[in-house]
Design an enzyme around this catalytic site. Structure first.
Site, PDB file in Angstrom:
ATOM      1  N   SER A 139       1.032  -1.333   0.132  1.00  0.00           N
ATOM      2  CA  SER A 139      -0.003  -0.051  -0.028  1.00  0.00           C
ATOM      3  C   SER A 139       0.715   1.293   0.005  1.00  0.00           C
ATOM      4  O   SER A 139       2.013   1.130   0.346  1.00  0.00           O
ATOM      5  CB  SER A 139      -0.819   0.133   1.160  1.00  0.00           C
ATOM      6  OG  SER A 139      -1.505   1.267   1.419  1.00  0.00           O
ATOM      7  N   TYR A 149      -1.348   0.166  10.144  1.00  0.00           N
ATOM      8  CA  TYR A 149      -1.445  -0.632   8.785  1.00  0.00           C
ATOM      9  C   TYR A 149      -0.292  -0.169   7.882  1.00  0.00           C
ATOM     10  O   TYR A 149       0.403  -1.115   7.173  1.00  0.00           O
ATOM     11  CB  TYR A 149      -2.657   0.213   8.311  1.00  0.00           C
ATOM     12  CG  TYR A 149      -3.004  -0.307   6.760  1.00  0.00           C
ATOM     13  CD1 TYR A 149      -3.183  -1.615   6.304  1.00  0.00           C
ATOM     14  CD2 TYR A 149      -3.051   0.633   5.821  1.00  0.00           C
ATOM     15  CE1 TYR A 149      -3.434  -2.013   5.090  1.00  0.00           C
ATOM     16  CE2 TYR A 149      -3.172   0.254   4.423  1.00  0.00           C
ATOM     17  CZ  TYR A 149      -3.414  -0.991   4.196  1.00  0.00           C
ATOM     18  OH  TYR A 149      -3.484  -1.563   2.894  1.00  0.00           O
TER      19      TYR A 149
END
Ligand SMILES: NC(=O)c1ccc[n+]([C@@H]2O[C@H](COP(=O)([O-])OP(=O)(O)OC[C@H]3O[C@@H](n4cnc5c(N)ncnc54)[C@H](OP(=O)(O)O)[C@@H]3O)[C@@H](O)[C@H]2O)c1
Length: 246
Positions: A139, A149
């Site tokens: 990501s 994350y």
């Protein structure tokens, strides 16, 4: 004989689009935790004689990964393409509380790193040599932001680079794709509103948000025969979002 591609998280969003694209030339195995979601995706992707099947497994659990790998490689099947797409932001709201922060980091590190590392390890002996392909979905959060994350996705980068070096002599390529904002998936859940979509899309200088098809095209290239000289790479796909508008 038809090639085999395994797509974790292939029942929804980006993984499903990747599975759809790869199914043109591969028998595709979808992996995920929700049987009903996988059943629907398998039915919808199995058109025109395309061969799609699914295996239900929580890829954070070694016993389930072992069972899934055995099912996939039954009768000595070789895996041509492994797409490690399963993951998500399982703790999107940072906290000031230490215990909560600890819990959030463990959830995101476990939820994003374990499915990749365990599934790859379990399928490694079955990967095609030479010619196998491993593609892992990271990501833009691995490059910016201070969330658990982002930390979890960033952990996959050196893992992938190291593996690329180890498997190069076997003729297996190992790459990461790191998308920016991609609409049309379950990723943002309750956070997704028309305004959220507009704001996220506006971050990309190209003037739109990404689509699942954008990512599927890149993964299909990396999974294909023309990408044999591309390995150990972390390829960003974000419409220029990381460089900003200047
Ligand atoms: N959408 C974005 O803007 C964006 C941007 C950058 C990166 N990404 C990454 O792209 C990947 C796909 O996300 P998406 O946007 O398509 O969201 P999504 O629709 O929520 O897809 C995530 C998939 O992963 C599966 N999954 C999660 N944990 C799993 C586990 N432990 N075992 C097995 N399957 C598991 C989910 O299925 P079950 O819940 O049924 O298990 C689901 O099908 C993720 O790695 C995400 O981090 C997304």
């Amino acid at each position: 004989m038809r090639k085999v591609a395994v797509v974790s998280g292939g029942g929804t969003g980006i993984g499903r689009a990747i599975a759809d694209q790869l199914a043109a030339e591969h028998e595709v195995v979808l992996l995920g935790r929700r049987a009903e979601v996988l059943r629907e995706a398998t039915e919808e992707l199995s058109y025109d004689g395309r061969r799609v099947r699914s295996v239900v497994a929580d890829l954070c659990e070694p016993a389930e990964v072992r069972r899934a790998a055995e099912e996939i490689t039954a009768a000595g099947a070789t895996v041509d393409v492994l797409v490690n797409n399963a993951g998500g932001n399982f703790a999107p709201y940072p906290s000031d509380d230490l215990d909560t922060t600890r819990e959030q980091y463990l959830r995101n590190l476990g939820g994003n790193v374990l499915p990749v590392v365990l599934l790859t390890q379990a399928l490694l002996p079955a990967l095609r040599r030479p010619g196998g392909r491993i593609v892992t979905v990271s990501s833009i959060a691995a490059f910016r932001g201070n969330t658990s994350y982002g930390a979890a996705k960033a952990a996959l980068h050196p893992w992938s680079t190291e593996l690329a070096g180890q498997l190069a002599a076997d003729g297996i390529t190992v790459n990461v794709v790191a998308p920016g904002y991609i609409g049309g998936t379950d990723f943002f859940r309750e956070r997704m509103t028309p305004e959220f979509h507009r704001q996220r899309s506006a971050q990309a200088p190209v003037g739109r948000g990404g689509t699942v098809a954008d990512v599927a095209e890149l993964v299909a290239y990396l999974a294909g025969p023309g990408a044999g000289f591309v390995t150990g790479q972390i390829i960003q796909i974000n419409g220029g979002a990381l460089m900003g508008r200047g």
